[in-house]
Write a protein that holds these residues in place. Structure first.
Motif, PDB file in Angstrom:
ATOM      1  N   SER A 255      53.002  40.739  52.694  1.00  0.00           N
ATOM      2  CA  SER A 255      53.187  39.393  52.173  1.00  0.00           C
ATOM      3  C   SER A 255      52.863  39.381  50.686  1.00  0.00           C
ATOM      4  CB  SER A 255      52.276  38.393  52.907  1.00  0.00           C
ATOM      5  OG  SER A 255      52.280  37.139  52.238  1.00  0.00           O
ATOM      6  N   PRO A 256      53.866  39.509  49.826  1.00  0.00           N
ATOM      7  CA  PRO A 256      53.610  39.437  48.385  1.00  0.00           C
ATOM      8  C   PRO A 256      52.905  38.153  47.976  1.00  0.00           C
ATOM      9  CG  PRO A 256      55.806  40.314  48.784  1.00  0.00           C
ATOM     10  CD  PRO A 256      55.273  39.857  50.117  1.00  0.00           C
ATOM     11  N   ALA A 257      53.127  37.062  48.710  1.00  0.00           N
ATOM     12  CA  ALA A 257      52.472  35.803  48.368  1.00  0.00           C
ATOM     13  C   ALA A 257      50.967  35.892  48.593  1.00  0.00           C
ATOM     14  CB  ALA A 257      53.054  34.661  49.198  1.00  0.00           C
ATOM     15  N   ARG A 258      50.552  36.547  49.691  1.00  0.00           N
ATOM     16  CA  ARG A 258      49.123  36.733  49.933  1.00  0.00           C
ATOM     17  C   ARG A 258      48.498  37.589  48.832  1.00  0.00           C
ATOM     18  NH1 ARG A 258      50.078  38.390  55.655  1.00  0.00           N
ATOM     19  NH2 ARG A 258      50.175  36.431  56.809  1.00  0.00           N
ATOM     20  N   VAL A 259      49.187  38.675  48.487  1.00  0.00           N
ATOM     21  CA  VAL A 259      48.668  39.558  47.439  1.00  0.00           C
ATOM     22  C   VAL A 259      48.558  38.801  46.119  1.00  0.00           C
ATOM     23  CG1 VAL A 259      49.091  41.662  46.122  1.00  0.00           C
ATOM     24  CG2 VAL A 259      49.535  41.622  48.582  1.00  0.00           C
ATOM     25  N   ALA A 260      49.541  37.967  45.830  1.00  0.00           N
ATOM     26  CA  ALA A 260      49.511  37.190  44.583  1.00  0.00           C
ATOM     27  C   ALA A 260      48.324  36.234  44.563  1.00  0.00           C
ATOM     28  CB  ALA A 260      50.820  36.416  44.420  1.00  0.00           C
ATOM     29  N   LEU A 261      47.995  35.646  45.716  1.00  0.00           N
ATOM     30  CA  LEU A 261      46.841  34.755  45.769  1.00  0.00           C
ATOM     31  C   LEU A 261      45.549  35.528  45.526  1.00  0.00           C
ATOM     32  CD1 LEU A 261      45.706  31.921  46.295  1.00  0.00           C
ATOM     33  CD2 LEU A 261      45.648  32.495  48.747  1.00  0.00           C
ATOM     34  N   ILE A 262      45.445  36.722  46.122  1.00  0.00           N
ATOM     35  CA  ILE A 262      44.265  37.561  45.881  1.00  0.00           C
ATOM     36  C   ILE A 262      44.188  37.946  44.403  1.00  0.00           C
ATOM     37  CG2 ILE A 262      43.188  39.787  46.387  1.00  0.00           C
ATOM     38  CD1 ILE A 262      44.442  39.584  49.206  1.00  0.00           C
ATOM     39  N   GLN A 263      45.324  38.308  43.822  1.00  0.00           N
ATOM     40  CA  GLN A 263      45.348  38.646  42.397  1.00  0.00           C
ATOM     41  C   GLN A 263      44.809  37.491  41.558  1.00  0.00           C
ATOM     42  OE1 GLN A 263      49.544  39.404  42.074  1.00  0.00           O
ATOM     43  NE2 GLN A 263      49.317  41.624  42.141  1.00  0.00           N
ATOM     44  N   GLN A 264      45.325  36.301  41.839  1.00  0.00           N
ATOM     45  CA  GLN A 264      44.954  35.130  41.039  1.00  0.00           C
ATOM     46  C   GLN A 264      43.487  34.765  41.211  1.00  0.00           C
ATOM     47  OE1 GLN A 264      46.375  31.379  42.513  1.00  0.00           O
ATOM     48  NE2 GLN A 264      46.502  30.474  40.470  1.00  0.00           N
ATOM     49  N   LEU A 265      43.036  34.653  42.459  1.00  0.00           N
ATOM     50  CA  LEU A 265      41.668  34.206  42.700  1.00  0.00           C
ATOM     51  C   LEU A 265      40.651  35.261  42.268  1.00  0.00           C
ATOM     52  CD1 LEU A 265      41.978  32.315  46.099  1.00  0.00           C
ATOM     53  CD2 LEU A 265      41.446  31.344  43.866  1.00  0.00           C
ATOM     54  N   SER A 266      40.946  36.545  42.489  1.00  0.00           N
ATOM     55  CA  SER A 266      39.997  37.582  42.072  1.00  0.00           C
ATOM     56  C   SER A 266      39.869  37.627  40.559  1.00  0.00           C
ATOM     57  CB  SER A 266      40.414  38.947  42.621  1.00  0.00           C
ATOM     58  OG  SER A 266      41.673  39.359  42.111  1.00  0.00           O
ATOM     59  N   THR A 267      40.993  37.469  39.865  1.00  0.00           N
ATOM     60  CA  THR A 267      40.963  37.496  38.402  1.00  0.00           C
ATOM     61  C   THR A 267      40.162  36.325  37.851  1.00  0.00           C
ATOM     62  OG1 THR A 267      43.107  38.616  38.307  1.00  0.00           O
ATOM     63  CG2 THR A 267      42.375  37.483  36.320  1.00  0.00           C
ATOM     64  N   THR A 268      40.434  35.130  38.351  1.00  0.00           N
ATOM     65  CA  THR A 268      39.718  33.962  37.831  1.00  0.00           C
ATOM     66  C   THR A 268      38.253  33.972  38.257  1.00  0.00           C
ATOM     67  OG1 THR A 268      40.488  32.622  39.715  1.00  0.00           O
ATOM     68  CG2 THR A 268      41.783  32.535  37.688  1.00  0.00           C
ATOM     69  N   PHE A 269      37.962  34.508  39.454  1.00  0.00           N
ATOM     70  CA  PHE A 269      36.570  34.628  39.883  1.00  0.00           C
ATOM     71  C   PHE A 269      35.798  35.550  38.938  1.00  0.00           C
ATOM     72  CE2 PHE A 269      33.109  36.707  42.082  1.00  0.00           C
ATOM     73  CZ  PHE A 269      32.450  35.652  42.698  1.00  0.00           C
ATOM     74  N   LEU A 270      36.380  36.698  38.621  1.00  0.00           N
ATOM     75  CA  LEU A 270      35.687  37.655  37.755  1.00  0.00           C
ATOM     76  C   LEU A 270      35.576  37.135  36.325  1.00  0.00           C
ATOM     77  CD1 LEU A 270      37.101  41.035  39.092  1.00  0.00           C
ATOM     78  CD2 LEU A 270      34.838  40.051  39.478  1.00  0.00           C
ATOM     79  N   ARG A 271      36.582  36.403  35.878  1.00  0.00           N
ATOM     80  CA  ARG A 271      36.485  35.813  34.537  1.00  0.00           C
ATOM     81  C   ARG A 271      35.335  34.804  34.484  1.00  0.00           C
ATOM     82  NH1 ARG A 271      39.454  36.593  30.585  1.00  0.00           N
ATOM     83  NH2 ARG A 271      41.369  37.803  30.630  1.00  0.00           N
ATOM     84  N   ARG A 272      35.163  34.057  35.549  1.00  0.00           N
ATOM     85  CA  ARG A 272      34.047  33.114  35.596  1.00  0.00           C
ATOM     86  C   ARG A 272      32.713  33.851  35.662  1.00  0.00           C
ATOM     87  NH1 ARG A 272      32.444  29.128  40.555  1.00  0.00           N
ATOM     88  NH2 ARG A 272      32.364  31.171  41.523  1.00  0.00           N
ATOM     89  N   ALA A 273      32.624  34.870  36.537  1.00  0.00           N
ATOM     90  CA  ALA A 273      31.347  35.559  36.748  1.00  0.00           C
ATOM     91  C   ALA A 273      30.930  36.409  35.547  1.00  0.00           C
ATOM     92  CB  ALA A 273      31.433  36.439  37.997  1.00  0.00           C
TER      93      ALA A 273
END
Length: 301
Positions: A255-273
């Motif tokens: 599911s490319p859509a699932r992977v894209a969500l992980i990409q987005q949330l992991s990136t923004t999570f790490l930028r915040r942390a």
């Protein structure tokens, strides 16, 4: 940073590893521009190598991170037989591999043309999938319980400020007989996993190592101290839509859509942390909550 940022990479970069039996090979990816770049050290799942998990590594690098992927001793590319005397200790060697990467950042920086002087030493995260998530979790403070139930050695690393843990195994109370016999390290304690982390679980991830259902993979969130977020992906199995790579045998739930969500949330999570950037995370969380047909649910503590 734009999703179209040019990425430079080098592999294999070799870090000397006395007493390991094999020097440590790593793949380094980084944006071609920028300074004080945050670092993600990524631990692959069983059998994979530094060349796996391109859907994550390529995205993170294009978003401004230096991504370092070591090849652990269990990699199929090394073809170490099960009877090798190092096998029982590979789970520890994996953790030492990540520490070795952190110790060798100067070497890695010098090995990639154009990267010199651009790596931020104070902005480091670890990430991993499956066995790699357990490996990464040790640097965040998770420990392995001994036969007597007491927590084993503390292998956390103060240089690591955050983590992304994908399909991380839960507690060792309900293991299958195979897991009990063959995987004595699969008895984690998350009580001291204090660093901020995003934990990702699939609600269709039925492990052959546990007699419990997919909720097993939510244990790292439930049983760790606060400053954690849990993304539960609807319909996702162990590959979480294809994080190891698209069109590979292990991806049973592509599911490319699932992977894209992980990409987005992991990136923004790490930028915040790591960088203190809240806006991207808040925007992503709001968008997920407002979605009429969401791919998953997010909770934080």
């Amino acid at each position: 940073m734009s999703a179209f940022t040019t990425v430079i990479s080098a592999q294999p970069v070799v870090l000397p590893a006395p007493n390991r039996g094999e020097d440590l090979q790593v793949h380094v990816s980084a944006p071609a521009t920028g300074s004080d770049l945050p670092v993600i050290v990524f631990s692959h799942g069983f059998g994979w190598s530094m060349n796996g998990y391109a859907p994550l590594a390529d995205h993170w690098a294009a978003q401004g991170f230096v991504v370092v992927r070591p090849t652990h001793l269990d990699s199929r590319t090394l073809a170490i037989p099960h009877e090798d005397p190092r096998t029982p200790r590979i789970w520890r060697t994996r953790i030492e591999d990540l520490t070795r990467v952190l110790d060798g950042l100067d070497v890695l920086e010098a090995a990639v043309p154009g990267l010199g002087g651009r790596v931020g030493r104070g902005r480091i995260a670890v990430a991993g999938h499956s066995w790699g998530a357990q490996t990464a979790s040790a640097l965040l403070g998770a420990r392995v319980l001994g036969p007597d139930g007491a927590p084993g050695e503390d292998m956390s690393d103060p240089r690591v400020g955050a983590g992304v843990l994908l399909a991380l195994a839960g507690l060792g109370d309900d293991l299958t007989p195979f897991a009990v016999e063959n995987l004595p390290f699969l008895r984690p304690s998350f009580d001291t996993m204090t660093a901020p982390a995003l934990i990702v679980a699939g609600d269709h991830d039925q492990s052959h190592l546990s007699t419990r259902g997919p909720d097993w993979f939510t244990d790292p969130y439930t049983h760790s101290p606060g400053n954690k977020s849990l993304l539960t992906l609807f319909g996702a199995e162990h590959s979480l839509g294809g994080v190891p790579g698209y069109e590979v045998a292990e991806t049973t739930d592509e599911s490319p859509a699932r992977v894209a969500l992980i990409q987005q949330l992991s990136t923004t999570f790490l930028r915040r942390a790591l960088l203190g950037e809240d806006s991207g995370w808040k925007t992503a969380v709001t968008a997920l909550e407002a979605d009429a047909n969401p791919l998953g649910k997010l909770e934080s503590k």
